[in-house]
Design a protein around this motif. Structure first.
Motif, PDB file in Angstrom:
ATOM      1  N   THR A 201       1.372   2.595   2.126  1.00 56.90           N
ATOM      2  CA  THR A 201       1.621   1.280   2.719  1.00 56.90           C
ATOM      3  C   THR A 201       2.533   0.431   1.828  1.00 56.90           C
ATOM      4  OG1 THR A 201      -0.480   0.626   1.732  1.00 56.90           O
ATOM      5  CG2 THR A 201      -0.514   1.217   4.063  1.00 56.90           C
ATOM      6  N   PRO A 202       3.108  -0.653   2.380  1.00 51.47           N
ATOM      7  CA  PRO A 202       4.045  -1.467   1.586  1.00 51.47           C
ATOM      8  C   PRO A 202       3.466  -1.976   0.279  1.00 51.47           C
ATOM      9  CG  PRO A 202       4.210  -2.047   3.907  1.00 51.47           C
ATOM     10  CD  PRO A 202       3.060  -1.097   3.786  1.00 51.47           C
ATOM     11  N   THR A 203       2.220  -2.436   0.309  1.00 54.30           N
ATOM     12  CA  THR A 203       1.564  -2.889  -0.917  1.00 54.30           C
ATOM     13  C   THR A 203       0.257  -2.122  -1.096  1.00 54.30           C
ATOM     14  OG1 THR A 203       0.453  -4.673   0.298  1.00 54.30           O
ATOM     15  CG2 THR A 203       2.543  -5.206  -0.767  1.00 54.30           C
ATOM     16  N   SER A 204      -0.119  -1.921  -2.331  1.00 53.96           N
ATOM     17  CA  SER A 204      -1.360  -1.208  -2.685  1.00 53.96           C
ATOM     18  C   SER A 204      -1.518   0.118  -1.946  1.00 53.96           C
ATOM     19  CB  SER A 204      -2.579  -2.095  -2.404  1.00 53.96           C
ATOM     20  OG  SER A 204      -2.473  -3.311  -3.084  1.00 53.96           O
ATOM     21  N   PRO A 205      -0.567   1.053  -2.107  1.00 59.20           N
ATOM     22  CA  PRO A 205      -0.703   2.361  -1.450  1.00 59.20           C
ATOM     23  C   PRO A 205      -1.950   3.090  -1.935  1.00 59.20           C
ATOM     24  CG  PRO A 205       1.030   2.406  -3.121  1.00 59.20           C
ATOM     25  CD  PRO A 205       0.639   0.975  -2.947  1.00 59.20           C
ATOM     26  N   SER A 206      -2.581   3.838  -1.025  1.00 60.85           N
ATOM     27  CA  SER A 206      -3.832   4.560  -1.343  1.00 60.85           C
ATOM     28  C   SER A 206      -3.502   5.934  -1.914  1.00 60.85           C
ATOM     29  CB  SER A 206      -4.687   4.687  -0.078  1.00 60.85           C
ATOM     30  OG  SER A 206      -4.953   3.430   0.479  1.00 60.85           O
ATOM     31  N   CYS A 207      -2.960   5.941  -3.107  1.00 56.78           N
ATOM     32  CA  CYS A 207      -2.459   7.184  -3.698  1.00 56.78           C
ATOM     33  C   CYS A 207      -3.542   8.251  -3.861  1.00 56.78           C
ATOM     34  CB  CYS A 207      -1.804   6.899  -5.046  1.00 56.78           C
ATOM     35  SG  CYS A 207      -0.318   5.875  -4.910  1.00 56.78           S
ATOM     36  N   LEU A 208      -4.775   7.818  -4.145  1.00 55.22           N
ATOM     37  CA  LEU A 208      -5.848   8.792  -4.363  1.00 55.22           C
ATOM     38  C   LEU A 208      -6.232   9.529  -3.079  1.00 55.22           C
ATOM     39  CD1 LEU A 208      -8.146   6.880  -6.882  1.00 55.22           C
ATOM     40  CD2 LEU A 208      -6.345   8.549  -7.349  1.00 55.22           C
ATOM     41  N   LEU A 209      -5.848   8.973  -1.929  1.00 55.35           N
ATOM     42  CA  LEU A 209      -6.124   9.625  -0.646  1.00 55.35           C
ATOM     43  C   LEU A 209      -4.913  10.373  -0.105  1.00 55.35           C
ATOM     44  CD1 LEU A 209      -8.042   6.707   1.152  1.00 55.35           C
ATOM     45  CD2 LEU A 209      -9.023   8.662  -0.060  1.00 55.35           C
ATOM     46  N   CYS A 210      -3.813  10.337  -0.826  1.00 56.20           N
ATOM     47  CA  CYS A 210      -2.557  10.883  -0.317  1.00 56.20           C
ATOM     48  C   CYS A 210      -2.563  12.410  -0.354  1.00 56.20           C
ATOM     49  CB  CYS A 210      -1.381  10.356  -1.131  1.00 56.20           C
ATOM     50  SG  CYS A 210       0.206  10.998  -0.573  1.00 56.20           S
ATOM     51  N   PRO A 211      -2.244  13.050   0.770  1.00 53.16           N
ATOM     52  CA  PRO A 211      -2.267  14.517   0.836  1.00 53.16           C
ATOM     53  C   PRO A 211      -1.107  15.177   0.085  1.00 53.16           C
ATOM     54  CG  PRO A 211      -1.404  13.617   2.881  1.00 53.16           C
ATOM     55  CD  PRO A 211      -1.879  12.444   2.076  1.00 53.16           C
ATOM     56  N   VAL A 212      -0.086  14.393  -0.249  1.00 58.57           N
ATOM     57  CA  VAL A 212       1.069  14.978  -0.957  1.00 58.57           C
ATOM     58  C   VAL A 212       1.259  14.320  -2.326  1.00 58.57           C
ATOM     59  CG1 VAL A 212       2.274  15.737   1.132  1.00 58.57           C
ATOM     60  CG2 VAL A 212       2.629  13.395   0.304  1.00 58.57           C
ATOM     61  N   ARG A 213       0.168  13.812  -2.880  1.00 55.72           N
ATOM     62  CA  ARG A 213       0.247  13.119  -4.171  1.00 55.72           C
ATOM     63  C   ARG A 213       0.797  14.029  -5.272  1.00 55.72           C
ATOM     64  NH1 ARG A 213      -4.938  12.073  -4.982  1.00 55.72           N
ATOM     65  NH2 ARG A 213      -5.223  13.753  -6.486  1.00 55.72           N
ATOM     66  N   GLU A 214       0.406  15.289  -5.258  1.00 57.07           N
ATOM     67  CA  GLU A 214       0.856  16.185  -6.328  1.00 57.07           C
ATOM     68  C   GLU A 214       2.360  16.470  -6.261  1.00 57.07           C
ATOM     69  OE1 GLU A 214       0.082  20.646  -5.607  1.00 57.07           O
ATOM     70  OE2 GLU A 214      -1.640  19.643  -4.681  1.00 57.07           O
ATOM     71  N   HIS A 215       2.969  16.147  -5.125  1.00 59.82           N
ATOM     72  CA  HIS A 215       4.422  16.330  -4.985  1.00 59.82           C
ATOM     73  C   HIS A 215       5.183  15.018  -5.214  1.00 59.82           C
ATOM     74  CE1 HIS A 215       3.133  20.086  -3.263  1.00 59.82           C
ATOM     75  NE2 HIS A 215       2.656  19.507  -2.182  1.00 59.82           N
ATOM     76  N   CYS A 216       4.474  13.916  -5.405  1.00 60.65           N
ATOM     77  CA  CYS A 216       5.097  12.590  -5.442  1.00 60.65           C
ATOM     78  C   CYS A 216       5.611  12.277  -6.847  1.00 60.65           C
ATOM     79  CB  CYS A 216       4.092  11.521  -5.001  1.00 60.65           C
ATOM     80  SG  CYS A 216       4.798   9.853  -4.983  1.00 60.65           S
ATOM     81  N   LEU A 217       6.918  12.262  -6.984  1.00 63.49           N
ATOM     82  CA  LEU A 217       7.521  11.989  -8.287  1.00 63.49           C
ATOM     83  C   LEU A 217       7.257  10.561  -8.732  1.00 63.49           C
ATOM     84  CD1 LEU A 217      10.984  13.766  -7.752  1.00 63.49           C
ATOM     85  CD2 LEU A 217       8.895  14.706  -8.780  1.00 63.49           C
ATOM     86  N   GLY A 218       7.226   9.631  -7.777  1.00 64.89           N
ATOM     87  CA  GLY A 218       6.943   8.238  -8.106  1.00 64.89           C
ATOM     88  C   GLY A 218       5.565   8.074  -8.712  1.00 64.89           C
ATOM     89  N   PHE A 219       4.572   8.780  -8.147  1.00 66.72           N
ATOM     90  CA  PHE A 219       3.205   8.709  -8.672  1.00 66.72           C
ATOM     91  C   PHE A 219       3.147   9.347 -10.065  1.00 66.72           C
ATOM     92  CE2 PHE A 219      -1.068  10.516  -9.206  1.00 66.72           C
ATOM     93  CZ  PHE A 219      -1.844   9.380  -9.045  1.00 66.72           C
ATOM     94  N   GLN A 220       3.793  10.504 -10.218  1.00 68.71           N
ATOM     95  CA  GLN A 220       3.775  11.214 -11.500  1.00 68.71           C
ATOM     96  C   GLN A 220       4.422  10.382 -12.611  1.00 68.71           C
ATOM     97  OE1 GLN A 220       5.646  15.037 -10.781  1.00 68.71           O
ATOM     98  NE2 GLN A 220       4.271  15.477  -9.067  1.00 68.71           N
ATOM     99  N   GLU A 221       5.459   9.635 -12.244  1.00 70.18           N
ATOM    100  CA  GLU A 221       6.176   8.833 -13.230  1.00 70.18           C
ATOM    101  C   GLU A 221       5.613   7.412 -13.355  1.00 70.18           C
ATOM    102  OE1 GLU A 221      10.348   8.982 -12.252  1.00 70.18           O
ATOM    103  OE2 GLU A 221      10.295  11.158 -11.977  1.00 70.18           O
ATOM    104  N   GLY A 222       4.626   7.086 -12.501  1.00 64.45           N
ATOM    105  CA  GLY A 222       3.996   5.771 -12.564  1.00 64.45           C
ATOM    106  C   GLY A 222       4.875   4.637 -12.071  1.00 64.45           C
ATOM    107  N   VAL A 223       5.829   4.947 -11.177  1.00 67.72           N
ATOM    108  CA  VAL A 223       6.746   3.906 -10.687  1.00 67.72           C
ATOM    109  C   VAL A 223       6.584   3.667  -9.183  1.00 67.72           C
ATOM    110  CG1 VAL A 223       8.456   4.312 -12.492  1.00 67.72           C
ATOM    111  CG2 VAL A 223       8.617   5.594 -10.343  1.00 67.72           C
TER     112      VAL A 223
END
Length: 365
Positions: A201-223
């Motif tokens: 979502t635009p603000t406060s994305p639910s990253c811990l519920l994301c099915p593709v979190r392990e592929h998300c470069l933004g999450f891995q880099e903390g940005v």
């Protein structure tokens, strides 16, 4: 355009699999997903522009019940179509839709085209709508890039291009073209949209519920919280308006049809004028009603309601007066229509004037 470096070692197949499997499990039960009718998908995509899903659902169901096929919408009277759209706003969308549907009926025998080249020639069908219809209805692996998709992919692939700039869209279209599942493009594109609506979502994305979190470069880099990059919109313009809810000696209401072009084209409204800093509001309204419509009116001294209506690019601040018309009204000459309260429901009004009518009814009780 240079290929995105982020895609060089990106696990595309695993990304497709994780995204589509999540969508198969978690997709919302939406009426336009009941079948792959390209007409229904087209209607839903047009309605969903600038409008929330929860708002669209009842409108979609009523619209499809009233105009179940391309032929039904093509043959319908515009006034009837605008009435069915009343309250959704951005009325040029439905006018363009009806124009395009008529072309599909005449040029393509009532069958929505299956190629981007053909479908993009239809009025109001931009790159996103074309891709959505082709991929969802026909399983053609075409990109469908909207704000949701740009937000999701900017985080997954750490794309720092400003999504408010039109030139950035090409970058995201290139990304989707590289990532899209050719086996199931329908679910892939819908899953990207669904991910943006429910998780990313635009603000406060639910990253811990994301099915593709392990592929998300933004999450891995903390940005991920810093993306997408989006410049702010220009300041909106405020317009001060005076509105008159008028009855003639028979109790009929005076309404006016807006011009054929421009904002809220062809919709009906109560007589409306802009304020003048050099005239008192009551005097200004009385003067303009005489100048424009040749009406002699008695207005209440003060407005019975004040309404603010917000568009994407401007704000209407409306002071609304109750009044009566003196003498006979020549509808043909004054560009007004006189209708009873029951007849009023047959005409399509913008949301702002629907609110005025409700406030007037509350004021009278």
């Amino acid at each position: 355009m240079q290929p995105l470096k982020q895609l060089e070692n990106f696990p595309i197949k695993q990304f497709q699999r994780d995204l589509i499997q999540w969508f198969e499990r978690e997709q919302r039960d939406l009426p336009w997903r009941k079948d792959k009718d390209p007409y229904k998908i087209w209607v839903s995509e047009v309605m969903l522009q600038q409008t929330r899903v929860d708002t669209v659902i009842p409108y979609f169901n009523r619209f499809i019940e009233k105009f179940p096929t391309i032929d039904a919408l093509a043959e319908a009277d515009e006034e009837e179509v605008l009435k069915a759209w009343e309250g959704l706003g951005y009325y040029s969308r439905v006018r363009n839709l009806q124009t395009a549907v008529r072309e599909v009926k005449e040029k393509y025998g009532g069958v929505v085209p299956k190629t981007r080249k053909e479908i993009s020639k239809l009025k109001g069908v931009g790159p996103y709508t074309a891709g959505a219809i082709l991929s969802i209805a026909y399983d053609v692996p075409e990109h469908a890039v909207d704000g949701n998709v740009m937000r999701v992919l900017s985080r997954i692939l750490t794309i720092w291009d400003d999504i408010a700039k039109a030139s950035s869209r090409k970058v995201f279209e290139q990304a989707v073209t590289a990532l899209i599942s050719h086996e199931n493009p329908s679910y892939f594109n819908q899953a990207l949209m669904e991910l943006g609506a429910l998780i990313c979502t635009p603000t406060s994305p639910s990253c811990l519920l994301c099915p593709v979190r392990e592929h998300c470069l933004g999450f891995q880099e903390g940005v991920h919280e810093q993306l997408p990059v989006k410049t702010k919109k220009q300041k909106v313009k405020r317009v001060q308006l005076l509105v008159a809810v008028l009855r003639d000696e028979k109790g009929r209401l005076a309404i006016h049809k807006r011009p054929k072009e421009g904002l809220l084209a062809n919709l009906w409204e109560f007589p409306t004028v802009e304020t003048d800093p050099f005239q008192a509001p009551n005097d200004r309204l009385t003067f303009e009603l005489k100048e424009r419509y040749d009406l002699h009116v008695n207005l209440e001294a003060k407005p019975f309601t004040k309404i603010e209506h917000v568009f994407s690019h401007l704000i209407w601040n409306m002071d609304v007066y109750e009044g009566t018309v003196q003498g006979n009204v020549d509808e043909a000459k004054c560009d007004l229509k006189l209708v009873t309260e029951d007849e009023l429901t047959e005409y399509a009004f913008p949301v702002s004037h629907q609110r005025i009518w409700k406030a007037y009814q509350d004021h009278r009780t």
